[in-house]
Design a protein around this motif. Structure first.
Motif, short mmCIF file in Angstrom:
data_model
loop_
_atom_site.label_atom_id
_atom_site.label_comp_id
_atom_site.label_asym_id
_atom_site.label_seq_id
_atom_site.Cartn_x
_atom_site.Cartn_y
_atom_site.Cartn_z
N LEU A 185 -10.41 103.77 29.41
CA LEU A 185 -11.13 103.10 30.50
C LEU A 185 -10.19 103.03 31.69
CD1 LEU A 185 -13.62 101.55 31.53
CD2 LEU A 185 -12.65 99.47 30.53
N ARG A 186 -10.59 103.62 32.81
CA ARG A 186 -9.75 103.70 34.00
C ARG A 186 -10.42 102.98 35.17
NH1 ARG A 186 -6.67 105.53 30.63
NH2 ARG A 186 -5.45 107.47 30.77
N ALA A 200 -14.18 107.09 29.01
CA ALA A 200 -14.34 108.30 28.19
C ALA A 200 -14.44 107.84 26.75
CB ALA A 200 -13.18 109.26 28.38
N TRP A 201 -15.56 108.16 26.12
CA TRP A 201 -15.78 107.71 24.74
C TRP A 201 -16.01 108.90 23.82
CZ3 TRP A 201 -20.84 108.88 23.26
CH2 TRP A 201 -21.77 109.03 24.30
N PRO A 202 -15.61 108.78 22.55
CA PRO A 202 -15.65 109.92 21.64
C PRO A 202 -17.06 110.19 21.14
CG PRO A 202 -14.89 107.97 20.47
CD PRO A 202 -15.05 107.57 21.91
N VAL A 208 -17.04 111.96 26.15
CA VAL A 208 -18.10 111.84 27.15
C VAL A 208 -17.63 110.87 28.23
CG1 VAL A 208 -20.48 111.15 27.59
CG2 VAL A 208 -19.88 112.30 25.44
N ILE A 209 -17.74 111.29 29.48
CA ILE A 209 -17.39 110.43 30.60
C ILE A 209 -18.63 109.69 31.08
CG2 ILE A 209 -16.60 110.37 32.99
CD1 ILE A 209 -14.71 112.62 32.36
N GLY A 210 -18.57 108.39 31.04
CA GLY A 210 -19.64 107.54 31.50
C GLY A 210 -19.43 106.12 30.96
N PRO A 211 -19.75 105.14 31.78
CA PRO A 211 -20.27 105.27 33.14
C PRO A 211 -19.17 105.74 34.09
CG PRO A 211 -19.83 102.97 32.65
CD PRO A 211 -19.59 103.72 31.37
N LEU A 212 -19.62 106.22 35.25
CA LEU A 212 -18.71 106.63 36.32
C LEU A 212 -19.26 106.05 37.62
CD1 LEU A 212 -16.40 108.15 37.65
CD2 LEU A 212 -17.75 110.26 37.48
N THR A 219 -13.02 109.55 44.93
CA THR A 219 -12.63 108.57 43.92
C THR A 219 -13.17 108.96 42.56
OG1 THR A 219 -12.61 106.83 45.62
CG2 THR A 219 -12.71 106.11 43.32
N ALA A 220 -14.39 109.47 42.51
CA ALA A 220 -14.96 109.94 41.25
C ALA A 220 -14.13 111.08 40.67
CB ALA A 220 -16.41 110.38 41.46
N GLN A 221 -13.69 112.00 41.52
CA GLN A 221 -12.85 113.11 41.06
C GLN A 221 -11.54 112.59 40.48
OE1 GLN A 221 -12.30 115.99 44.20
NE2 GLN A 221 -14.49 116.05 44.67
N ALA A 222 -10.92 111.63 41.15
CA ALA A 222 -9.64 111.10 40.67
C ALA A 222 -9.81 110.42 39.32
CB ALA A 222 -9.08 110.10 41.70
N LEU A 223 -10.91 109.72 39.11
CA LEU A 223 -11.16 109.07 37.82
C LEU A 223 -11.36 110.10 36.72
CD1 LEU A 223 -13.48 106.22 39.12
CD2 LEU A 223 -11.36 105.85 37.82
N ILE A 224 -12.14 111.15 37.00
CA ILE A 224 -12.35 112.20 36.00
C ILE A 224 -11.04 112.89 35.65
CG2 ILE A 224 -13.42 114.46 35.59
CD1 ILE A 224 -15.84 113.50 37.19
N ALA A 225 -10.24 113.21 36.66
CA ALA A 225 -8.97 113.89 36.41
C ALA A 225 -8.04 113.03 35.57
CB ALA A 225 -8.31 114.26 37.73
#
Length: 287
Positions: A185-186, A200-202, A208-212, A219-225
């Motif tokens: 969780l970021r 990110a949950w297994p 799986v990334i969510g929620p975002l 900012t969304a890109q930085a969280l995904i990276a």
């Protein structure tokens, strides 16, 4: 031999509980979906499951889960009918029961091309579309230099406030489960303010990334990276097609489209909240 339509229409519908977890996973597998036991576990505890027992043996003939966000909205997911009972009206019967139980509460769901005609007949309309993307993140295209860090327990009140603001409804009963449900969780933070968060949950062999939720696409890109750097699994998520810049960036980094589904709603013109800051849902199961 298929059961005649009349008896199928008379089969009772009951509430599912956590004790039905394996039967739900078996039903997913029966229809060629991943078993997704981790996700089923969350949905059956945080939502309300409905099922039809298989009249010809153990397990379920059909099932679905409704996640309520109060009187303003409920989300329908995991609408599944066992292969042997497909195309015999069982899915329609289950959905009609769910609609009756919901009463005046607006409903939303993600629909496959096969399921969309039924949902349109039941009063749902398409408001947008979502791309399901999956792949190994390559870090080919860099993310903006937005500060991202692991979330702490002290961040939860701010995360809940931001989620309520962006989602438009109180999801405390879901979001508060994230620290236990997710592996990572970021939060994105600028000038002492949390401007986004992602989990990110297994799920089977992926994360799986969510929620975002994020202030902007960068900012969304930085969280995904940040989440991608924390796992060696392929990533999967569902992104609103209106977020074209995020989708293009994800595809540059090896996360490609595997399906596109309709986001549908009933009894409201559109989903509440601010779609511009809502990049990916917590869980999606298109029917």
């Amino acid at each position: 031999m298929p059961i005649p339509p009349a008896p199928l229409a008379q089969l009772p519908i009951r509430r599912l509980t956590s004790e039905d977890l394996l039967a739900c996973a078996d039903l997913s597998e029966n229809r060629g979906w991943p078993r997704e036991e981790h996700k089923w576990g969350l949905l059956l505890t945080a939502g309300t499951g409905y099922g039809i027992d298989d009249p010809d043996g153990p397990g379920l003939a059909a099932g679905s889960v409704v996640t309520s966000y109060g009187p303003g909205l409920a989300a329908i997911g995991m609408v599944l009918v066992a292969e042997r009972y497909a195309r015999q009206g069982v899915g329609r019967r289950l959905m009609q029961h769910v609609l009756a139980e919901a009463g005046d509460t607006p409903l939303t769901l993600h629909a496959t091309a096969n399921g969309q005609p039924l949902y349109e007949q039941l009063g749902f309309t398409e408001t947008s579309r979502a791309e399901m993307v999956r792949g190994r993140f390559t870090f080919t295209a860099p993310a903006p230099d937005v500060p991202v860090r692991p979330a702490t327990a002290e961040d939860l009140p701010a995360i809940l406030r931001l989620d309520h603001e962006v989602f438009g409804l109180d999801r405390t009963h879901i979001i508060a489960r994230l620290p236990a449900f997710a592996d990572h969780l970021r939060v994105a933070e600028q000038d002492g303010e949390i401007t986004g968060f992602a989990a990110a949950w297994p799920n089977m062999d992926t994360h799986v990334i969510g929620p975002l939720i994020a202030r902007d696409p960068g900012t969304a890109q930085a969280l995904i990276a940040s989440l991608a750097a924390a796992t060696d699994r392929p990533l999967r998520t569902d992104i609103d097609v209106r977020h074209t810049s995020l989708l293009s960036w994800a595809k540059e980094n090896g996360i490609d489209t595997i399906a596109t589904n309709a986001v549908m709603i009933r009894s409201l013109p559109d989903l509440p909240g601010d779609w511009r800051r809502r990049f990916a849902p917590l869980t999606v199961a298109a029917g």
